[in-house]
Design a protein around this motif. Structure first.
Motif, short mmCIF file in Angstrom:
data_model
loop_
_atom_site.label_atom_id
_atom_site.label_comp_id
_atom_site.label_asym_id
_atom_site.label_seq_id
_atom_site.Cartn_x
_atom_site.Cartn_y
_atom_site.Cartn_z
N LEU A 136 0.84 -1.20 0.00
CA LEU A 136 0.00 0.00 0.00
C LEU A 136 0.87 1.25 0.00
CD1 LEU A 136 -2.81 1.36 0.47
CD2 LEU A 136 -2.33 1.18 2.88
N ASP A 137 1.94 1.22 0.79
CA ASP A 137 2.82 2.39 0.85
C ASP A 137 3.50 2.63 -0.48
OD1 ASP A 137 2.24 3.05 3.37
OD2 ASP A 137 3.99 2.11 4.29
N MET A 138 3.63 1.59 -1.29
CA MET A 138 4.24 1.77 -2.60
C MET A 138 3.19 1.91 -3.68
SD MET A 138 7.61 -0.51 -2.52
CE MET A 138 7.80 -1.39 -1.02
N GLY A 139 1.96 2.10 -3.29
CA GLY A 139 0.93 2.43 -4.26
C GLY A 139 0.13 1.26 -4.80
N ALA A 140 0.41 0.04 -4.34
CA ALA A 140 -0.33 -1.11 -4.87
C ALA A 140 -1.49 -1.41 -3.94
CB ALA A 140 0.58 -2.31 -5.01
N LEU A 141 -2.59 -0.72 -4.12
CA LEU A 141 -3.70 -0.83 -3.19
C LEU A 141 -4.44 -2.15 -3.33
CD1 LEU A 141 -5.27 0.68 -1.01
CD2 LEU A 141 -6.75 1.54 -2.76
N THR A 142 -4.47 -2.69 -4.56
CA THR A 142 -5.27 -3.89 -4.78
C THR A 142 -4.73 -5.08 -3.98
OG1 THR A 142 -5.86 -3.07 -6.94
CG2 THR A 142 -6.19 -5.38 -6.56
N TRP A 145 -6.03 -5.11 -0.52
CA TRP A 145 -7.37 -5.65 -0.29
C TRP A 145 -7.38 -7.16 -0.39
CZ3 TRP A 145 -10.50 -2.87 2.20
CH2 TRP A 145 -10.49 -1.50 2.06
N TYR A 146 -6.63 -7.71 -1.35
CA TYR A 146 -6.59 -9.17 -1.49
C TYR A 146 -6.12 -9.81 -0.19
CZ TYR A 146 -7.24 -9.03 -6.55
OH TYR A 146 -7.74 -8.87 -7.79
N LEU A 205 0.89 -10.49 -8.87
CA LEU A 205 0.85 -9.04 -9.04
C LEU A 205 2.18 -8.39 -8.70
CD1 LEU A 205 -2.61 -7.98 -7.60
CD2 LEU A 205 -1.76 -7.46 -9.86
#
Lengths: 407, 359
Positions: A136-142, A145-146, A205
């Motif tokens: 998340l901190d590196m911008g991969a929000l998906t 959630w997974y 991912l």
């Protein structure tokens, strides 16, 4: 003397406000999206490069250790929930293990298996959170959630076990507050079936994603020697190639009977830490599957009426048991004089409790050895010379939990 | 200009403004629902049908909040920045054709606000303005994080504009024109019998470079460094709240829409009909008078233009929720050491091919 300090400070301030001085002081935290909880880092940056950094701790200090001196051994269990709140179960169990050592008792076999299950569940949750937040901190929000979906599922299992999700307080001295629920097997099977799928999705991912690899490879590298100098343990140490895991090297409970591998990395960078955590989740799932199979029937509590919390059935129907119950909770369990130190492999590393008793129902002194404190020491070191985004990814990979760091 | 021309122009401006202003809330909704769909969540579904009114509620909330200006901010520039950021992409939309022309009575009404024979330059000029609000906002808010965001943003946009420009020049060589309408009519033919003669098939490399560059230009993930939520808190718009933040937010989506429209126009046939849908229109060709048929065609073109832009927006959303963010130096590396040389080589290759075999 004071005048000297003042002039140097003024000079420093002047040079920092100088337009042509590229060095800027930046204050990250205690309220900053990437400073998990309430960490604070003061950085001197030159453009994006952090040239110097100082970490400050204590924003979440609640004097938990001091409080222990005024609580009975049972009452303090709830405080352990608030250490590393991502893996409350490990803290509960690590603490009661130490008290049991002090008492010189050993819990029943079933209880040991349940505790292993709890600790592995906590490890899965903690690693899921760490990877999710790092992504998340590196911008991969998906990815976040997974992974968080399965964290919630794990919490649902824990809720079925003890009625709480985050702050569990599941362990009791000499046993557990409840036995496993009836549908535990089916819940666990469902969980162990679904979790690896999500882990695979996230691996797809991230692991071969060029941006992710660029962001994490050779970032925040700690060599084996540096790890040992800082006294780091857990996944961060293992990612640097330190082959050390208390579950294998200082076995407790039923770990010797279980088949699992200690995962080690090579480079000790953020990428290796991510890979080590991913693999440890798989290993923990493997352990859980074995536990479900091997879980024996039998008593949950030690057979010692001075320690065992009486069953509610008896408390309500039997006068003497009611008094006994009252004494255990209002007065507390009497522990003889002595001291005990016990460490468990918490998800973040070696979590230890040190208790000194002078007899009575309250400890004379309690100390916690939190893995986060040592990890946070290394943060300052690995942050220097890195860039601001690197600092964020390093912090995420160390998985520092402010509750455990500041206590 | 006659009264008819004036009213036609006013209507077109209204249409484009309506589309861009009216679409932004829908886009926000689309982005949030799309993200939720990808992340196995529900997303906003409470306000209105399917949560469609959610963005409207958000806008009302943002606009009714206190418009706060930090004491240390430079007031004039602080307020100027969001205004420019909202105006620039909307102005750029003016030069992009969204259909061929309608025939109303004796008049031919081109479906484009400003018929410029060098339309692409106008679009680029306005798009280039988008770097100013970021710099102004970052500087005027008097905040170190904002300043860092502004530095990142301005250098990123300037560097990627070069790759974008070179990719564009190679396409201009192929089309031999600066007029966007001519480009579209050039693409509205078939290539090798089965492919539409779209820019993407003529020069796929330029298409890819242009795509990456517009992601960087619009500050979308994986290039959202100026905002860099977890690093710079919110980057250049950190000190903005309420209506001014809403303007920045609005501008981001309009810029996305503008970039998609430009991309579609250059590489995916613009308003040219989607291949395979022409025969449906041809069914009506005998029933309608030529004028009416042209009108029908123009409407179908508008529809296919909106459809293509919609697909492109979906791509924007898709990428945003899939990739992590670049680091600043990696971004510069990609821009200057990879995209720039490739775009240059591509341009030379295209130029040589055209010199040898002609267009």
């Amino acid at each position: 003397m004071i005048k000297d300090i003042r002039t140097t400070l003024l000079d420093e301030r002047k040079s920092l406000s100088d337009f042509y001085n590229p060095q800027v002081l930046i204050n990250m935290g205690p309220s900053h999206p990437a400073m998990h909880g309430t960490l604070r880092v003061m950085c001197r940056v030159n453009g994006e490069v952090v040239e110097d950094a100082t970490c400050e701790i204590g924003y979440l200090h609640r004097a938990i250790e001091k409080l222990a001196e005024h609580k009975t051994y049972h009452q303090w269990i709830v405080y352990t929930d608030r250490l590393n709140y991502c893996s409350a179960l490990t803290n509960n169990i690590g603490y009661v293990m130490t008290v049991e050592d002090l008492l010189g008792i050993e819990v029943t076999e079933r209880c040991q298996w349940i505790r292993v299950i709890c600790m592995e569940l906590a490890r899965i949750i903690d690693h899921l959170i760490c990877i999710a937040i790092n992504a998340l901190d590196m911008g991969a929000l998906t990815c976040f959630w997974y992974l968080y979906h399965w964290r919630e599922e794990a919490y649902s299992i824990i809720e079925a076990m003890c009625g709480m999700r985050l702050t569990t307080s599941y362990a009791r001295i000499g046993g557990m507050s409840y036995d496993l629920p009836d549908n535990f097997d089916s819940m666990m099977t469902k969980f162990l079936k679904g979790l690896p799928k999500s882990i695979d999705d996230v691996e797809k991912l991230l692991s071969a994603n060029r941006i992710w690899v660029d962001r994490t490879k050779d970032v925040g590298t700690l060599t084996k020697q540096e790890v040992m100098d800082f006294g780091l343990t857990g996944p961060v140490a293992r990612a640097s190639g330190v082959d050390f895991d208390l579950r294998r090297d200082r076995p407790y409970y039923t770990y010797p009977e279980l088949d699992f591998e200690v995962v080690c990395g090579v480079n000790g960078d953020v990428y290796d830490r991510y890979l080590v955590r991913m693999e440890e989740i798989r290993q923990s799932a493997h352990i859980l599957a074995q536990c479900v199979k091997k879980l024996p029937k039998g008593p949950l509590w030690v057979d010692d009426r001075l320690i065992k919390i009486p069953a509610k059935q008896d408390v309500y129907n039997n006068m003497e048991t009611l008094i006994h119950h009252f004494k255990i909770f209002m007065d507390g369990i009497h522990v003889g004089p002595g001291e005990a130190y016990n460490a468990v492999e918490s998800p973040n590393g070696e979590l230890a409790f040190y208790i000194v008793s002078r007899g009575g129902t309250k400890p004379w002194r309690t100390r916690i050895k939190p893995p986060s404190l040592l990890l946070f020491q290394s943060f300052e070191y690995s942050m220097k010379g890195a860039k601001i985004p690197d600092a964020v990814s390093i912090l995420g990979s160390l998985n520092i939990i402010a509750g455990e760091l500041d206590r | 200009m006659t009264l008819f021309d004036w009213s036609a122009l006013a209507l077109k401006i209204l249409f484009v403004l309506g589309i861009s202003f009216g679409m932004v809330p829908q886009l926000v909704w689309f982005e949030r629902r799309g993200a939720a769909w990808m992340q196995a969540r529900v997303g906003p579904n409470r306000v209105g049908i399917f949560g469609l009114m959610q963005p409207l509620a958000d806008v009302i909330k943002l606009l009714s909040k206190e418009s706060f200006i930090p004491a240390a901010a430079s007031r004039f520039y602080y307020q100027l920045a969001p205004a420019i950021s909202a105006i620039a992409p909307v102005a750029a939309m003016a030069a992009i054709p969204f259909g061929s022309f309608l025939i109303i009575g004796e008049h031919k009404v081109p479906l484009q606000i400003a018929q410029l024979d060098m339309g692409i330059l106008a679009v680029l000029a306005f798009a280039g303005l988008e770097v100013y609000p970021i710099m102004l906002a970052g500087w005027a808010s008097n905040n170190k994080y904002s300043m860092l965001g502004a530095l990142r943003g301005s250098s990123q946009m300037v560097s990627y504009e070069i790759a974008l420009g070179l990719a564009l020049v190679s396409m201009l060589l192929i089309y031999g024109t600066l007029d966007l309408n001519t480009m579209v009519s050039y693409q509205d033919q078939s290539l090798l019998g089965f492919l539409p003669r779209w820019g993407v098939f003529l020069n796929p490399l330029a298409c890819l470079i242009f795509l990456i560059a517009i992601f960087a230009e619009t500050n979308r993930l994986p290039f959202d460094l100026p905002e860099g939520e977890s690093e710079l808190v919110a980057g250049y718009h950190l000190e903005y709240g309420a209506g001014k933040f809403a303007l920045f937010f609005f501008a981001e989506y309009v810029a996305m829409m503008m970039a998609s429209a430009l991309y579609i126009t250059i590489f995916f046939g613009g308003y040219a009909l989607i291949p395979g849908t022409g025969w449906i229109l041809n069914l009506f060709s005998t029933m309608l008078s030529p004028d009416m048929f042209q009108n029908l065609l123009a409407l179908a073109q508008v529809a296919s233009f909106i459809f293509k832009v919609g697909c492109m927006m979906f791509f924007f959303v898709w990428v945003r929720w899939t990739l992590p963010r670049f680091r600043y130096d990696q971004l510069m590396h990609l821009g200057w050491k990879l995209l720039f040389p490739i775009a240059l080589v591509n341009l030379m290759a295209v130029a040589l091919i055209i010199a040898w075999i002609g267009v």
